[in-house]
Motif scaffolding. Structure first.
Motif, PDB file in Angstrom:
ATOM      1  N   ARG B 170      61.436  12.641  41.889  1.00 31.44           N
ATOM      2  CA  ARG B 170      61.859  12.222  43.238  1.00 31.44           C
ATOM      3  C   ARG B 170      61.191  10.923  43.663  1.00 31.44           C
ATOM      4  O   ARG B 170      61.795  10.104  44.359  1.00 31.44           O
ATOM      5  N   VAL B 173      63.221   7.984  42.316  1.00 33.56           N
ATOM      6  CA  VAL B 173      64.478   7.737  43.030  1.00 33.56           C
ATOM      7  C   VAL B 173      64.199   7.232  44.445  1.00 33.56           C
ATOM      8  O   VAL B 173      64.900   6.362  44.959  1.00 33.56           O
ATOM      9  N   LEU B 174      63.141   7.752  45.068  1.00 37.05           N
ATOM     10  CA  LEU B 174      62.804   7.325  46.437  1.00 37.05           C
ATOM     11  C   LEU B 174      62.332   5.880  46.508  1.00 37.05           C
ATOM     12  O   LEU B 174      62.640   5.175  47.468  1.00 37.05           O
ATOM     13  N   LEU B 191      68.928  12.095  45.294  1.00 35.73           N
ATOM     14  CA  LEU B 191      68.041  12.832  46.191  1.00 35.73           C
ATOM     15  C   LEU B 191      68.775  14.029  46.784  1.00 35.73           C
ATOM     16  O   LEU B 191      69.957  13.959  47.112  1.00 35.73           O
ATOM     17  N   ILE B 193      68.237  16.582  49.919  1.00 35.31           N
ATOM     18  CA  ILE B 193      67.416  16.760  51.116  1.00 35.31           C
ATOM     19  C   ILE B 193      67.711  18.113  51.729  1.00 35.31           C
ATOM     20  O   ILE B 193      68.834  18.402  52.133  1.00 35.31           O
ATOM     21  N   SER B 197      64.025  21.990  56.162  1.00 37.02           N
ATOM     22  CA  SER B 197      62.641  21.511  56.087  1.00 37.02           C
ATOM     23  C   SER B 197      62.553  19.995  56.018  1.00 37.02           C
ATOM     24  O   SER B 197      61.506  19.418  56.286  1.00 37.02           O
ATOM     25  N   GLY B 198      63.659  19.338  55.640  1.00 41.11           N
ATOM     26  CA  GLY B 198      63.596  17.895  55.447  1.00 41.11           C
ATOM     27  C   GLY B 198      62.922  17.511  54.144  1.00 41.11           C
ATOM     28  O   GLY B 198      62.692  16.333  53.880  1.00 41.11           O
ATOM     29  N   ARG B 199      62.573  18.509  53.318  1.00 37.46           N
ATOM     30  CA  ARG B 199      61.915  18.207  52.047  1.00 37.46           C
ATOM     31  C   ARG B 199      62.883  17.565  51.069  1.00 37.46           C
ATOM     32  O   ARG B 199      64.071  17.856  51.043  1.00 37.46           O
ATOM     33  N   VAL B 200      62.326  16.710  50.227  1.00 36.95           N
ATOM     34  CA  VAL B 200      63.123  15.920  49.301  1.00 36.95           C
ATOM     35  C   VAL B 200      62.862  16.383  47.870  1.00 36.95           C
ATOM     36  O   VAL B 200      61.714  16.579  47.471  1.00 36.95           O
TER      37      VAL B 200
END
Lengths: 211, 211
Positions: B170, B173-174, B191, B193, B197-200
């Motif tokens: 991740r 890619v981020l 990605l 999402i 939780s907003g976790r990636v």
């Protein structure tokens, strides 16, 4: 410069619940905050806590129980600039990296977290506002660009290492002797090294189980 | 300065086997190496590959099929100092952080990796030798101390982010548009999402499955 430190002192660190009970999460979150405050105290900057419920900490305190984004933007709308916003769950934070965070002259400085979050910000322009979520680093960069604000990246492992999940604990035990690392050691956590791969994790002594 | 880059070109990145087959791991490892070499080429430093089998890369190459530690120590015993050793699986590496790595004047500079490894070293004293393993950062610090060699820590998220396991993808890619990130995107990774939780994390398009 003032450094705002948002700290959810009502229900901190819920993602650590697989390894820490509620009381332990509060103690551990408090220890991480103490590490951040200790690092700031060795600089010329001034901490300002943004908490969700009143606290007896001796630092300057603002209480705001709204979401992180709403509470920080309210603070930004009334405070003097420049200002920094530093997360409270960065137990590897040092005075040196705080000084480095302030060394960039662009309107915005961001220290990204692992996983794409925004762990530290320095804001020198009033047109900027925050929008915190899991991968907020990219969105903060785009928001700055859309306001024609240049962004510096503060490239720091110490500021990137926010402690949210059980796997994050190993970095604390590996790289710190501060309050959070001491709390973990006192409560039975130690490094576990897999013989074959050499990979490092943390384990908890059975006599210090959370049950 | 010469920068030694150890690269296992025979069986790279076995811990990525849950998400990449053998050919893919070789392609992806090669792309990460290309990112490291591209960053070095924008500095005044010179890359030197330490590979396990012959390669047709155009850089200066030494072939040594022994363990990483044995091969690097053999190289150190014969090369001019100072020299740097930089891992090949650091696709977030930039010219700026390579320059920063060389900015410390102590006999030893270390950029620790997440999980306690040693992702980059600058060695200015011949009494130092390496011992690579999962948590080698601490041992390298102790080895330096026992030889009365001061150590600087190069505090960099970009150098700390070595890509060994699926969860590490991740960060590529981020935070990158380089060869490794392009390889991942071309091969269906993007990605993911989590809404709540907003976790990636990263996911792979089903049409680009490794089977």
């Amino acid at each position: 410069m003032e450094i705002l430190i948002p700290f959810d002192n009502r229900e901190p660190k819920t993602r650590l619940s697989p390894v820490l009970n509620r009381d332990e999460r509060q103690q551990f979150a408090d220890a991480m905050l103490s590490d951040v405050l200790s690092a700031i105290k060795e600089t010329n900057h001034t901490p300002h806590l943004l908490v969700t419920t009143p606290t007896d900490r001796s630092e300057k305190v603002t209480v705001d129980d709204r979401s992180l984004t709403a509470a920080v933007n309210k603070f930004l709308s009334t405070t003097k600039l420049p200002v920094a916003i530093l997360m409270s769950d960065l137990p590897l934070c040092t005075p040196a990296v705080i000084e480095r965070l302030f060394s960039y002259e662009t309107p915005i400085t961001i220290a990204p977290g692992l996983g794409g979050g925004t762990n530290a910000l320095v804001i020198r322009d009033r047109s900027f506002s925050v929008d915190y979520h899991g991968y907020s680093y990219r969105d903060h960069c785009q928001h700055a660009a859309s306001n024609s604000l240049a962004v510096s990246e503060c490239d720091s492992r110490r500021l990137a290492t926010d402690v949210d999940e059980p796997t994050d604990l190993r970095e604390v035990v590996l790289h710190s002797d501060g309050a959070a690392a001491t709390w973990l050691r006192t409560n039975g956590f130690s490094l576990n090294i897999e013989q074959k791969s050499g990979r490092v994790s943390v384990k908890r002594d059975e006599n210090n189980n959370r049950e």
